[in-house]
Design an enzyme around this catalytic site. Structure first.
Site, PDB file in Angstrom:
ATOM      1  CB  SER A 168     -11.820  24.152 -28.761  1.00 13.84           C
ATOM      2  OG  SER A 168     -13.009  23.893 -29.492  1.00 13.84           O
ATOM      3  CE1 TYR A 180     -14.285  25.561 -23.893  1.00 19.71           C
ATOM      4  CE2 TYR A 180     -14.676  25.317 -26.241  1.00 19.71           C
ATOM      5  CZ  TYR A 180     -14.122  24.852 -25.074  1.00 19.71           C
ATOM      6  OH  TYR A 180     -13.404  23.681 -25.081  1.00 19.71           O
TER       7      TYR A 180
END
Length: 319
Positions: A168, A180
């Site tokens: 990401s 995350y």
């Protein structure tokens, strides 16, 4: 030693920039097997169907093999080259069973690709999240990738295949989902080591770096400030107030609402990583402002990025 290596790099860089790689034949998907994790929904689901249409033999790992996502895969693909298998990447026995299934149903050209796509996301500042949640995220997002990689590494070396990892752009910065971002940054470093180690075996390692695709994958649903407040410990409630939690939640939900509604561009990148004769090490699929943030993170001093994000994140006083 490092000075000599840097000097050699400077001398060879002009030659490398001018050199053109020789044309290579396009990959033929027929007879090649690919295992994808996290196919219940999102990118994994879309990729499984795309690879099936291209002619690959697809092993679609699903957390809920009897769920709607798995049933939809079987419905749309039909019987034949797409198999749904139960796969919880946090369980060694699931990964071992997946390997046995793949080995017993390998097509003639063998095992070509492993796509580590399974992942989870959440919102919250560091002290808001219990240790159990950190352990779960590391187990799913990071150790899950390592489990499947270790299991299928011998096959990938044997057939000189491909490994694709879902990262990401938030591996470079965080806007309220630090837990995350932490796991995605770890995946990036894991892949950096793996990519160099696998070159001698002819195995390619590629990282996909999507921007905000929360609306298309539903990996991160909108957050509820009231629920977050109710779940905070007494110690955290003594530090923060409800207005701060509400403001941060609103900020994060606004970012989610700006997310792309389709994931086809990300799937295009995943397909290219699997079939291109010369795949990229990294595929960043993001909006211009997200790419700009990544550029700032990698080029400018940390203090610059900290100033930008701390200004944007919150204007509410703690007390």
């Amino acid at each position: 030693m490092w000075e000599a290596a840097a000097l050699l790099l400077l001398l060879l860089l002009p030659l490398a920039l001018r050199a053109r790689p020789p044309r290579q034949a396009a990959l033929r998907p027929a007879g090649r097997a690919v295992l994808i994790t996290g196919c219940d929904s999102g990118f994994g689901h879309l990729l499984a169907l795309r690879l099936h249409r291209l002619g690959f033999t697809v092993f679609a790992g699903c957390l809920r093999p009897g769920g709607e996502g798995a049933r939809r895969l079987l419905r749309e693909a039909g019987p034949g080259r797409l198999r749904v298998l139960p796969l919880d990447v946090t369980r060694e026995r699931d990964v071992a069973a997946a390997k046995e299934l793949v080995l017993s149903h390998l097509p003639e050209t063998g095992f070509w690709g492993l796509v580590n796509n399974a992942g989870i996301s959440t919102f919250g500042e560091t002290g808001w999240l219990p240790m159990e949640k950190y352990e779960k995220f590391v187990d799913v997002n990071l150790l899950g990738c390592i489990r499947t990689t270790l299991a299928f590494l011998p096959l990938l070396r044997k057939y000189k295949g491909r490994m694709v990892f879902m990262s990401s752009v938030t591996a470079y910065f965080t806007v309220g989902n630090g837990i995350y971002s932490m796991t995605k940054a770890a995946i990036e470093k894991f892949c950096d080591a793996l990519r160099l180690e696998m070159k001698k075996f002819g195995v390619r390692v590629c990282v996909i770096q999507p921007g905000n695709y929360a609306r298309s994958t539903n990996i991160q649903p909108p957050v509820d400030a009231e629920q977050i407040w109710n779940e905070l410990s007494a110690e955290e409630k003594a530090v923060y107030n409800k207005e701060y939690v509400q403001e941060r939640s609103d900020f994060f939900n606004n970012i989610l609402n700006e997310g792309c509604t389709t994931g086809h561009e990300v799937v295009d990148a995943m397909v290219d990583a699997l079939i291109s004769p010369a795949p990229k090490a990294r595929y960043m699929v993001a909006k211009l402002k997200e790419k700009l943030l990544v550029f700032l993170c990698t080029v400018f001093p940390t203090v610059v990025m900290d100033s930008i994000l701390s200004f944007a994140l919150s204007k509410v006083k703690l007390t």
